[in-house]
Write a protein that holds these residues in place. Structure first.
Motif, mmCIF file in Angstrom:
data_model
loop_
_atom_site.group_PDB
_atom_site.id
_atom_site.type_symbol
_atom_site.label_atom_id
_atom_site.label_comp_id
_atom_site.label_asym_id
_atom_site.label_seq_id
_atom_site.Cartn_x
_atom_site.Cartn_y
_atom_site.Cartn_z
ATOM 1 N N ARG A 297 9.553 23.326 93.469
ATOM 2 C CA ARG A 297 8.846 24.565 93.137
ATOM 3 C C ARG A 297 9.812 25.692 92.831
ATOM 4 O O ARG A 297 9.592 26.481 91.905
ATOM 5 N N ARG A 298 10.910 25.773 93.574
ATOM 6 C CA ARG A 298 11.862 26.868 93.341
ATOM 7 C C ARG A 298 12.552 26.732 91.992
ATOM 8 O O ARG A 298 12.961 27.738 91.408
ATOM 9 N N ARG A 300 11.052 25.037 89.340
ATOM 10 C CA ARG A 300 9.975 25.131 88.351
ATOM 11 C C ARG A 300 9.546 26.573 88.115
ATOM 12 O O ARG A 300 9.234 26.956 86.973
ATOM 13 N N ARG A 301 9.553 27.374 89.171
ATOM 14 C CA ARG A 301 9.066 28.756 89.047
ATOM 15 C C ARG A 301 10.201 29.786 89.063
ATOM 16 O O ARG A 301 9.965 30.963 89.323
ATOM 17 N N ARG A 303 12.816 32.551 88.335
ATOM 18 C CA ARG A 303 12.903 33.738 87.470
ATOM 19 C C ARG A 303 14.344 33.854 87.022
ATOM 20 O O ARG A 303 15.241 34.078 87.828
ATOM 21 N N THR A 436 19.525 31.927 87.917
ATOM 22 C CA THR A 436 18.316 32.616 88.372
ATOM 23 C C THR A 436 18.671 33.973 88.979
ATOM 24 O O THR A 436 19.708 34.134 89.611
ATOM 25 N N GLN A 442 14.748 34.788 95.762
ATOM 26 C CA GLN A 442 15.669 33.790 95.212
ATOM 27 C C GLN A 442 17.072 34.006 95.763
ATOM 28 O O GLN A 442 18.072 33.756 95.100
#
Length: 494
Positions: A297-298, A300-301, A303, A436, A442
């Motif tokens: 998830r980190r 895939r999503r 920023r 990222t 993050q």
């Protein structure tokens, strides 16, 4: 003896390799390019030499530590000279402030350019930066996290960081200390390295300001590519094998336990290993080496940070007198430009640009009477509507006009323009070399982990994982990955 394979001979991979071979493991580094370096690459053309990756080198001790782990003294393989000034800052009103090395020299530079009040405030600012660094480095940067609860593993350190204002905003923290708006920009622009504006970046990222404005900026003759060359030399001297021009096709797994079993090369050859350190961008690593695993998830999503256009220029002629090795040209529309870049994902209306001219320090990087340089402009990552196939030409023309207006030579002999499309082709997700963004969500235990739960024995290093972006952080990431390997091989758990 257990074997470890390191995928990628960049700074993170070589930092890990030096430590692992120093531990006594059998280490093989696999690099797809014909030379070590990874993102810290080298471009040579018709007598001009360019660093294709980082150009600002700080925290010399982190390099020395990695070399020492492999039994090499930095003085023997990587002579460095300190740049003074570290930067020449040019502002829209035509004024200049030099970032000088040493507290006394910088205080007097501020006194001469900004006045007594700001000069008198500088010592308190340095003390604040140093205290932030002393708390953050051991407790929040140079450590592995297994859970967000690890953030408060040392309550005193966490309390100290809160008391210092580390979880406030960087821009306001700098403004409270200085009156001159030029200093507000000079001591907060580093937030962009973390993928944020000074207004939104946490004050903990003032440690980046500490690293390059207080601890100083260094230069190795021949360019920053000398750093990975030195690390590779040290690793090989200690017994590691470095395979160049060798790509990895996939990570192999044990059929009985599902743990790492080694790697398969593009040639079809297999190298058995008990652990693997992968330094590819996490998204690229999952898609190319682990296609059967779902993106975390980190990942895939994620920023992404803004990207940058970098124009490498070999020009006949010399720059105007007073040009420094690193030159920051600040635009007038500061807040508006960050809003365009970060909020609307548009080109900055009044961009601030970095021009690095290594031939000021090292004339051997260009033919006699010529200049090697690059100009960097922050731009949105590939999540924007900009079509770089059309925009590359106009961007190049604007950068040429900018160089001419600011006293740099423009009789271009060789050139290389790197846009987000080129960064993407190099395997950088989102078309950004800055990975990222360092938002709170993050950062630290919330950043992409350097372990892969579904594949025991695989560990990540590089700017996409902990602790983050920049030469110092990437060197630390290699150290943290090596610590993970050490725990896995010795204790049977990552």
């Amino acid at each position: 003896m257990s074997r470890v394979v390191v995928i990628g001979a960049g700074l993170a991979g070589l930092s890990a390799a030096c430590r692992l071979v120093g531990d006594g493991w059998d280490v093989t580094v696999v690099e797809r390019e014909p030379v070590p370096g990874g993102r810290s690459g080298l471009l040579q053309r018709d007598g001009w030499t360019f660093d294709t990756g980082p150009s600002v080198l700080t925290m010399r001790d982190l390099i020395a530590d990695a070399l020492s782990a492999a039994g090499t003294d930095i003085a023997d393989v990587l002579p460095l000279r300190r740049l003074d000034p570290a930067y020449r800052a040019r502002f829209a009103d035509g004024s200049t402030i030099h970032v000088r090395h040493g507290r006394d020299a910088m205080r007097e530079e501020i006194r001469a350019t900004c006045g007594d009040a700001d000069a008198d405030a500088f010592d308190g600012f340095v003390d604040w930066l140093r205290r932030l660094y002393e708390v953050e480095m051991p407790h929040f940067i140079d450590r592995n996290f297994d859970s967000p609860l690890d953030l408060v593993a040392d309550p005193r350190a966490a309390a100290t960081l809160v008391r210092l204002g580390g979880f406030g905003r960087l821009g306001p923290a700098v403004r409270r200390r200085f009156r001159d708006p030029r200093l507000h920009r000079l001591f907060s622009f580093q937030a962009l390295y973390a993928g944020l504006s000074p207004q939104s970046a946490l004050a903990i990222y003032a440690v980046i300001t500490y690293m390059d404005s207080i601890e100083g900026v260094w230069w190795p003759d021949g360019g920053l590519h000398a750093v990975p060359l030195a690390l590779a030399t040290a690793a090989e001297k200690a017994g590691a094998e470095v395979l160049l021009g060798t790509g990895v096709r996939t990570v192999l797994r044990r059929p009985d336990t599902g743990a790492v079993a080694g790697v398969e090369l593009d040639s079809g050859e297999r190298i058995a290993a008990d652990a693997v350190v992968c330094t590819l961008d996490p998204e690229t690593a999952y898609r190319s080496l682990l296609p059967d695993l779902s993106l975390p998830r980190r990942v895939r999503r994620a920023r992404h940070s803004p990207s940058a256009v970098v124009w490498h220029v070999g020009a006949r002629g010399l720059p105007a007198p007073g040009t420094a090795h690193h030159n920051i040209h600040f635009g007038e529309q500061w807040d508006e430009s960050f809003e365009a870049l970060l909020d609307r994902r548009e080109l900055m209306p009044d961009p601030s640009r970095l021009v690095t001219v290594p031939t000021v320090t090292d004339p051997s990087m260009a033919p006699p009477g010529s200049t090697s340089m690059f100009v960097l402009e922050p731009v949105p990552h590939l999540g924007s509507a900009i079509d770089w196939r059309r925009e590359a030409g106009p961007m190049r023309d604007r950068l040429l006009a900018f160089l001419a207006e600011n006293g740099y030579p423009t009789d271009v002999a060789v050139e290389e323009l790197v846009t987000p499309l080129e960064w993407q082709r190099m395997g950088m997700a989102g078309g950004t070399p800055f990975a990222t963004a360092h938002t709170f969500g993050q950062t630290g235990p919330f950043r992409v982990r350097n372990t892969v739960r579904e594949l025991p024995g695989l560990f990540l290093a590089g700017s996409g994982t902990v602790p983050g972006v920049g030469v110092p952080m990437v060197l630390v990431s290699g150290k943290l990955a090596a610590e993970r390997v050490r725990g896995y091989l010795r204790d049977g758990a990552a």
